[in-house]
Design a protein around this motif. Structure first.
Motif, short mmCIF file in Angstrom:
data_model
loop_
_atom_site.label_atom_id
_atom_site.label_comp_id
_atom_site.label_asym_id
_atom_site.label_seq_id
_atom_site.Cartn_x
_atom_site.Cartn_y
_atom_site.Cartn_z
N HIS A 164 47.26 31.32 43.29
CA HIS A 164 45.92 31.64 43.78
C HIS A 164 44.93 31.40 42.65
O HIS A 164 45.20 31.79 41.52
CB HIS A 164 45.82 33.12 44.19
N SER A 210 40.45 31.07 41.66
CA SER A 210 39.05 31.18 42.10
C SER A 210 38.14 30.39 41.19
O SER A 210 38.45 30.19 40.02
CB SER A 210 38.59 32.64 42.05
N LYS A 238 34.95 32.80 43.75
CA LYS A 238 35.24 32.41 45.12
C LYS A 238 36.68 31.89 45.21
O LYS A 238 37.02 30.91 44.53
CB LYS A 238 34.26 31.30 45.53
N PRO A 239 37.53 32.53 46.01
CA PRO A 239 38.93 32.07 46.09
C PRO A 239 39.00 30.67 46.68
O PRO A 239 38.40 30.40 47.73
CB PRO A 239 39.59 33.08 47.03
N ARG A 280 44.91 29.53 47.74
CA ARG A 280 45.34 30.79 48.35
C ARG A 280 46.84 30.81 48.58
O ARG A 280 47.30 31.05 49.69
CB ARG A 280 44.65 30.97 49.71
N THR A 295 40.68 21.48 42.61
CA THR A 295 40.88 22.76 41.94
C THR A 295 42.30 22.83 41.39
O THR A 295 42.53 23.24 40.25
CB THR A 295 40.63 23.92 42.92
N TYR A 337 38.07 27.79 35.84
CA TYR A 337 38.95 28.03 36.99
C TYR A 337 39.85 29.22 36.67
O TYR A 337 40.63 29.17 35.73
CB TYR A 337 39.79 26.79 37.30
N THR A 397 44.25 33.84 39.74
CA THR A 397 44.24 35.26 40.12
C THR A 397 45.62 35.78 40.48
O THR A 397 45.85 36.97 40.50
CB THR A 397 43.27 35.49 41.29
N GLN A 398 46.53 34.86 40.80
CA GLN A 398 47.86 35.30 41.23
C GLN A 398 48.80 34.10 41.15
O GLN A 398 48.38 32.96 41.26
CB GLN A 398 47.77 35.78 42.69
N GLY A 411 43.24 25.85 50.85
CA GLY A 411 43.92 26.38 49.67
C GLY A 411 45.41 26.60 49.82
O GLY A 411 46.02 27.28 49.01
#
Lengths: 480, 254
Positions: free
Chosen positions: B8, B10, B14-15, B18, B42, B53, B56-57, B222
């Motif tokens: 993940h 963002s 903004k994600p 995903r 991305t 960039y 997040t996970q 994503g």
């Protein structure tokens, strides 16, 4: 791996490696300025009488003048009575290298300027000026064979007084400006060069200025004369110890180019810039001017300015001879709390005269960089042409770049062009270089060197490499 | 070689990515397709380590070590190469200077000495033929005043000189005419070997006529929504991305 603006400011905190002090016994005048001090300097050098009169006239003129206020630089008022105007290592005018104090030789060795001719950079003759005096001029004999005179200005006053008398002050008159007047009164040493008619100087000539003593000002005077059809390339370098007090360096450089002669004058200026908080550093208030006196003569100034707390200098050219050419190529870097107000004046007097100005200013940290230039075309200068390009590069968001181009055009046939840009190193550029494996520092250094390329390529080969290295170390930690 | 697990990421909060899963083995060519805004670029930038960039996970392993423990330049020196969608201009820095700096940075990282100027020039002269560029190109400032096609060919030249282990091509075909496309594809194909892997990001099937992938993945919102062989690209060309978007976003793996 951070490339953001704050990190850009980390890159500017390397140590100043020329900041050491040489422990040497010195003959130093007590601080203070008066007619007696001017007389004492002249007496120490056993100068001809005309020189003393010249100095005294300059001093009296200086007393009536005001410290200039128009430059975009800020500093507390200078106490001219707190400065010593003469300091020389204690020796009895050594003439051969064996008589030079080994500590001095060591000092220059440490600075990368060996004074032993066999160790010297091939093809470069050096005049080493330590505080107020010249300690050694190399390759004098080799040059003399070609008819070239290269010596300290003190020696020149003894051995070639007529030449000095004829040209000294002919380009920068003693009353030209506040600091030129001060210099004319108290100058202690500097280099003298005379290239006779038709001679192409067989070596690069170079002067290395070193300030060592505390609370001492350095006021050197350089005079270069290139007679008809001659050529000379000259380079000066400068460093000083790290001290918390500011020190004044007020030099005057005069160049004279006769018919069809060419003078190429390059400066790599690395005076101590002061620390991050802006403590200490050299005040570099310098007047440099050349006169293209004969037709088809050419004077070219190239400068790489990375040092000094404050720089205030405008190497200029008086284009008197028809078809004469003036050039100014400059890289000025300011970081920490440094301030630079620098540029040039091109005064077109003769017909078909041409001038080129390329200025690259780089600001980092809290550095303030000013380009100030004047292009003046007199009524007599038919078909004069000028091209000016002033580019500024900002590293970080706390520094500043300012451009003040002045133009005074009195002849309608003149062609004058001016281009200016201001840019920042973009995150895109850094990421691109780093994605190719370069560290952030190397990426910045590469981008900055690219920005300066048009100027670096004008420097003599050996010094272009030096200049690039100097820029690299100056930028180390300059960002971030 | 590369193992992307539930990634993940963002951009400016903004994600965009995903939950991407992808396995790339050495010698393989993976094509990543998908509509605008699906997260293709991305993914490329996250792999290369671009600062703006934010991951997040999830995890990414490159040659069995944690990719996110490496800085941008370390990833480059470890053999990850990104061919940029928009190559950057660097005024005053010649192409050959950048190439040499890149090659030597990597050699230094590997504990090797710098390449001699003679060997380097010989190598570059050989590689430049691959992208049909003139030698004078080497002395021009990096991408300055280059046409779109020249910039992309320059990316392939850099790739050929740097000899990466994993090359990520971010829409290298965009803005290319058919001749330039062939030159670029030819450059890539000649670098294909059993040790090197490619991730080819593209919008159009056209490029894949020339660079034939082993696997095709479709990205939407994503996530990888469909994976298959090279025929998947042809299917997409026929039916458009709408066809994929109608399918439930399943967790598909190769």
């Amino acid at each position: 791996m951070s490339t953001s603006t704050q990190d850009l400011n980390k890159l500017v905190s390397r140590e100043y490696k020329e900041g050491f002090v040489t422990d040497i016994e010195a003959d130093t005048l007590p601080p203070g300025l008066s007619e007696d001090v001017v007389r004492a300097i002249s007496a120490k050098k056993a100068e001809p009488e005309f020189m003393l009169d010249w100095r005294l006239a300059a001093y009296r003129n200086w007393l009536t003048m005001q410290d200039p206020k128009w430059a975009h630089v800020h500093y507390p008022p200078i106490d001219f009575q707190a400065i010593s105007y003469f300091s020389a290592p204690k020796t009895d005018g050594p003439k051969s290298l064996d008589e030079v104090d080994p500590k001095l030789l060591e000092t220059y060795e440490k600075l990368g300027i060996p004074l032993q001719e066999q160790k010297a950079l091939a093809g470069v003759a050096v005049d080493a000026v330590f505080d107020s005096v010249s300690v050694k001029t190399t390759f004098r004999e080799t040059l003399a064979d070609a008819g070239v005179i290269f010596c300290s200005i003190s020696d020149a006053l003894q051995q070639h007084p007529d030449l000095v008398r004829q040209y000294l002050g002919s380009v920068v008159p003693p009353g030209d400006n506040y600091y030129a007047a001060l210099n004319s009164a108290v100058f202690s040493d500097g280099s003298f060069v005379y290239i006779p008619k038709g001679v192409r100087c067989p070596m690069e000539l170079s002067t290395y200025f070193r300030i060592n003593a505390m609370n001492t000002g350095q006021f050197e005077r350089t005079l270069i004369i290139a007679d008809e059809d001659s050529y000379v390339s000259y380079l000066e370098g400068c460093t000083a110890p790290m001290r918390d007090e500011n020190q004044l360096h007020a030099a005057v450089v005069e160049l004279v180019a006769m018919e069809n002669a060419e003078i190429k004058y390059s400066t790599v200026q690395n005076w101590y810039p002061g620390d991050e908080q802006g403590r200490g550093g050299i005040y570099n208030f310098v007047t440099k001017r050349g006169a293209c006196r004969g037709p088809s003569s050419k004077i070219s100034w190239t400068q790489v300015e990375t040092g000094s707390a404050i720089t205030w200098k405008y190497p200029s050219v008086l284009l008197e001879g028809d078809r004469s050419v003036g050039e100014f190529y400059s890289v000025a870097l300011t970081r920490h709390m440094q301030q630079a107000d620098t540029g040039t004046k091109m005064i077109h007097i003769g017909k078909d005269t041409r001038s080129t100005i390329i200025s690259k200013g780089i600001s980092a940290g809290h550095g303030q960089n000013v380009y100030r230039g004047l292009v003046k075309v007199l009524k007599s200068a038919h078909n004069a042409r000028n091209y000016s390009q002033c580019d500024s590069l900002l590293l970080g968001d706390r520094c500043g770049a300012h451009t003040f181009p002045y133009m005074e055009i009195k002849n309608p046939a003149a062609q004058v062009e001016h281009e200016a840009t201001t840019s920042k190193i973009s995150e895109d550029q850094l990421f691109y270089c780093m994605q190719r494996g370069l560290s952030e520092e190397n990426a910045i250094s590469m981008i900055v060197n690219g920005f300066c390329k048009d100027v670096f390529k004008k420097l003599p080969m050996e010094f272009a490499v030096e200049a690039q290295k100097l820029l690299d170390v100056s930028l180390e930690g300059a960002v971030g | 070689m590369l193992s992307i697990r539930n990634l993940h990421a963002s951009v400016a909060g903004k994600p965009i990515l995903r939950g991407i899963n992808l396995e790339v083995k050495k010698g393989e060519v993976h094509a990543i397709m998908g509509p605008n805004g699906s997260g293709k670029s991305t993914l490329a930038n996250v792999l290369a380590g671009r600062e703006s960039y934010e991951v997040t996970q999830g995890e990414v392993f490159y040659r069995n070590s944690n990719l996110f423990a490496l800085s941008t330049e370390e990833r480059a020196c470890e053999g990850i190469f990104l061919a940029f969608q928009y190559p950057v201009e660097i005024p005053g820095v010649s192409n050959i200077y950048l190439l040499k700096a890149a090659v030597n940075a990597r050699r230094k990282h590997q504990g090797m000495s710098e390449m001699s100027a003679v060997d380097f020039l010989k190598m570059v002269r050989e590689k430049i033929k691959l992208v049909e560029m003139k030698e004078e190109f080497l002395h021009r400032a990096v991408n300055e005043g280059f046409s779109g096609g020249e910039k992309k060919r320059n990316e392939i030249l850099q790739m050929a000189v740097i000899e990466p282990t994993l090359a990520v091509l971010d829409e290298t075909d965009s803005g290319l005419d058919i001749d330039a496309l062939k030159i670029v594809a030819n450059g890539v194909n000649s670098l294909r070997n059993e040790d090197r892997a490619f991730i080819v990001i593209t919008h159009y099937q056209r490029l894949l006529d020339y660079i034939v992938p082993d696997f095709v993945h479709v990205l939407a919102e994503g996530k990888v929504v469909k994976s298959g062989g090279k025929e998947l690209a042809l299917e997409l060309e026929k039916q458009g991305y709408k066809w994929i978007e109608k399918e439930p976003a399943a967790e598909l793996r190769v």
